[in-house]
Design an enzyme around this catalytic site. Sequence first.
Site, short mmCIF file in Angstrom:
data_model
loop_
_atom_site.label_atom_id
_atom_site.label_comp_id
_atom_site.label_asym_id
_atom_site.label_seq_id
_atom_site.Cartn_x
_atom_site.Cartn_y
_atom_site.Cartn_z
N GLY A 124 33.26 2.37 53.20
CA GLY A 124 34.42 3.27 53.12
C GLY A 124 35.19 3.06 51.82
O GLY A 124 35.53 4.01 51.11
N ASP A 147 28.39 -6.52 58.16
CA ASP A 147 27.28 -5.71 58.68
C ASP A 147 26.06 -5.72 57.75
O ASP A 147 24.96 -5.39 58.17
CB ASP A 147 27.73 -4.25 58.86
CG ASP A 147 28.96 -4.13 59.74
OD1 ASP A 147 29.10 -4.95 60.67
OD2 ASP A 147 29.78 -3.21 59.52
N ARG A 284 24.27 -11.70 82.98
CA ARG A 284 25.66 -11.73 82.50
C ARG A 284 25.69 -11.20 81.06
O ARG A 284 24.77 -11.45 80.30
CB ARG A 284 26.21 -13.16 82.48
CG ARG A 284 26.30 -13.82 83.85
CD ARG A 284 27.46 -13.24 84.67
NE ARG A 284 27.64 -13.99 85.90
CZ ARG A 284 27.00 -13.77 87.04
NH1 ARG A 284 26.09 -12.81 87.12
NH2 ARG A 284 27.25 -14.51 88.11
N LEU A 291 35.11 -12.47 66.91
CA LEU A 291 34.80 -13.87 66.56
C LEU A 291 33.89 -13.89 65.34
O LEU A 291 33.93 -14.80 64.51
CB LEU A 291 34.06 -14.55 67.71
CG LEU A 291 34.88 -14.96 68.93
CD1 LEU A 291 33.96 -15.56 69.99
CD2 LEU A 291 35.93 -15.99 68.51
O1 F6P Z 1 32.35 -3.23 59.69
C1 F6P Z 1 32.72 -4.45 60.26
C2 F6P Z 1 32.97 -4.29 61.74
O2 F6P Z 1 33.31 -5.57 62.24
C3 F6P Z 1 31.83 -3.67 62.51
O3 F6P Z 1 30.78 -4.56 62.75
C4 F6P Z 1 32.55 -3.21 63.74
O4 F6P Z 1 31.90 -2.12 64.35
C5 F6P Z 1 33.89 -2.76 63.20
O5 F6P Z 1 34.07 -3.42 61.97
C6 F6P Z 1 35.05 -3.07 64.10
O6 F6P Z 1 36.17 -2.54 63.52
P1 F6P Z 1 37.66 -2.82 64.05
O7 F6P Z 1 38.05 -4.19 63.59
O8 F6P Z 1 38.45 -1.74 63.39
O9 F6P Z 1 37.61 -2.72 65.54
#
Ligand code: F6P
Length: 366
Positions: A124, A147, A284, A291
């Site tokens: 982004g 990611d 589970r 984290l």
């Molecule tokens: O892009 C990093 C990330 O941690 C992704 O793995 C996850 O989908 C997203 O950001 C979560 O975003 P937020 O902290 O806005 O919930």
Amino acid sequence: MMQKRVRRIAVSTGGGDCPGLNPVIRAVVKTAILEYGWEVVGIEDGFDGLLGYEGARVLPLTMAEVRGILPRGGTILGTCSRSNPFAMNVTIGGKTQVVDRSQEALDRLARLGVDVLVTIGGDGSMHIAKDLQALGVQLVGVPKTIDNDLQATDLTFGFDTALQTATEAIDKLHTTAESHHRVMVVEVMGRTVGWIALEAGIAGGSDVILIPEIPYDVDILCQKIAERNRSGSRFSIVVVAEGAMEVAGQPHYVGVGSGGSLRLGGIGEQVAEQIAATGISATRATILGHLQRGGAPTAFDRLLGTRFGTAAVHLIARGGMGRMVALRGNEIVDVPIEDAIAGLKSVPSDGELVQAARGLGISFGN
Ligand code: F6P
């Protein structure tokens, strides 16, 4: 365009936080001051801070400000997910509207006397960087994301720390899985790509890995668990990427996040229910969530962040505007920002890592 003499640079961190941001900030500040004698300012909370209602929120970054931040997770500058100067949410008369404030961003950078902006962010942020550059902002990019989905760089910092956290979690889940003869499903982050799931799944010795790039069939997934039970291994570890989906299925969302985009999540619980419904094993689910973004960066991420930060400053000195530092093999290079955002870097579904996992008997549920 001729580059004017650099005297002052600004640093900003955008998008989700990630371990390794502080090492980048520290390296930018130290290299800019010690090698070039430039001034450095930090913009707080990404573009939200630059476009703050009471003026830009900035702080001088001296050697004293970056002392002791190398091992700290997060970002000392603060960040803001999905804050975009080309589409800012603005509340006027109780109504929220989306407004293009990019020209204001330019004016504020000029008023702050910023010659070059170092923008540290993921996909982004790099899209925004490219658009700002087209408007005339002198900038360089530094790629970050747990990611690891940015093109044009082999790795981003933050990924290694997230991988370490996910692998340790899988190790811990193994003991309960084994003691209770259960299936433990663990959902990891990664947005629409499966790098964390795949690599943590292999490193943690999991039995099944479900990733967005390889849609799964629930019958095949359950057959794998039943086979393990029959062979005497009465427990299984299933690692699920948050963006994983069934064949002909859709990604699973938990709601709407900041900026109005959908938030992935919930697939781990669904997979656990699907396995439990067959009656083959008690199951589970654990969702690792944020984290994976927290804690001290690993040595690898400290080093990569430091190398990127230093390289970004040298890139400015060479006049490499509109470019992003990147890792190719074990070398730091720079690439046009456009190359980094030309589509996401997905896991090749028949690549070496997937084949290696299959060779170990790991199922992808297909
Ligand atoms: O892009 C990093 C990330 O941690 C992704 O793995 C996850 O989908 C997203 O950001 C979560 O975003 P937020 O902290 O806005 O919930």
